[in-house]
Design an enzyme around this catalytic site. Structure first.
Site: not given
Ligand code: FE
Length: 148
Positions: A78, A115, A118, A122, A130, A132
């Site tokens: 990704c 932060h 996210h 999936d 996941r 990410c």
């Protein structure tokens, strides 16, 4: 790289790290600051841990808390480091992010509020998740940690 000492990650997730904006700017690189403190996203396929599959532990680049282990990292293709699980659920905070016309679940470090990225639904088994995560939010350490 920042000047945090990663050898003694927080065991107690209630041990919050609170710093002023000026202090964060002093200890973080520009890239780390943009991601962790301004919810930035590094461009896909550019992060140092995107294609990184060494055995070890991923700490928060802001406060040093252990967040992910290499065992849960997988090649999602990704463009960002992807994990199917966190090291301990209490080490992250999830919150709804409605920026950019999307509804996503943002993931933050529970200790410093930085932060990270996210989480999407999936991912592969066993969790189907996941995580990410921006490379700039992480600091990899080649070490083993005992199960906690
Ligand atoms: Fe943190």
């Amino acid at each position: 790289m920042n000047k945090q000492d990663y050898k003694d990650p927080a065991k107690d997730t209630n041990d919050k790290v609170v710093k002023s904006d000026t202090q964060w700017r002093q200890i973080l690189t520009t890239e780390q600051y943009t991601v962790l403190r301004q919810k930035g996203t590094e461009p896909p396929y550019t992060g140092i841990y995107n294609d990184h599959f060494e055995k070890g532990v991923y700490h928060c680049a802001g406060c040093g808390q252990v967040l992910f282990q290499s065992e849960a990292k997988y090649p999602s293709h990704c463009g960002w480091p992807a994990f199917y699980d966190v090291q301990q659920e209490a080490r992250i905070i999830r919150q709804t992010d409605q920026s950019y016309g999307m509804v996503r679940i943002e993931v933050l470090c529970s200790r410093c509020g930085g932060h990270l990225g996210h989480v999407f639904e999936d991912g592969p088994p066993p969790t189907g998740l996941r995580y990410c995560i921006n490379s700039a939010a992480l600091k990899f350490v080649d070490e083993k940690i005992n199960p906690e």
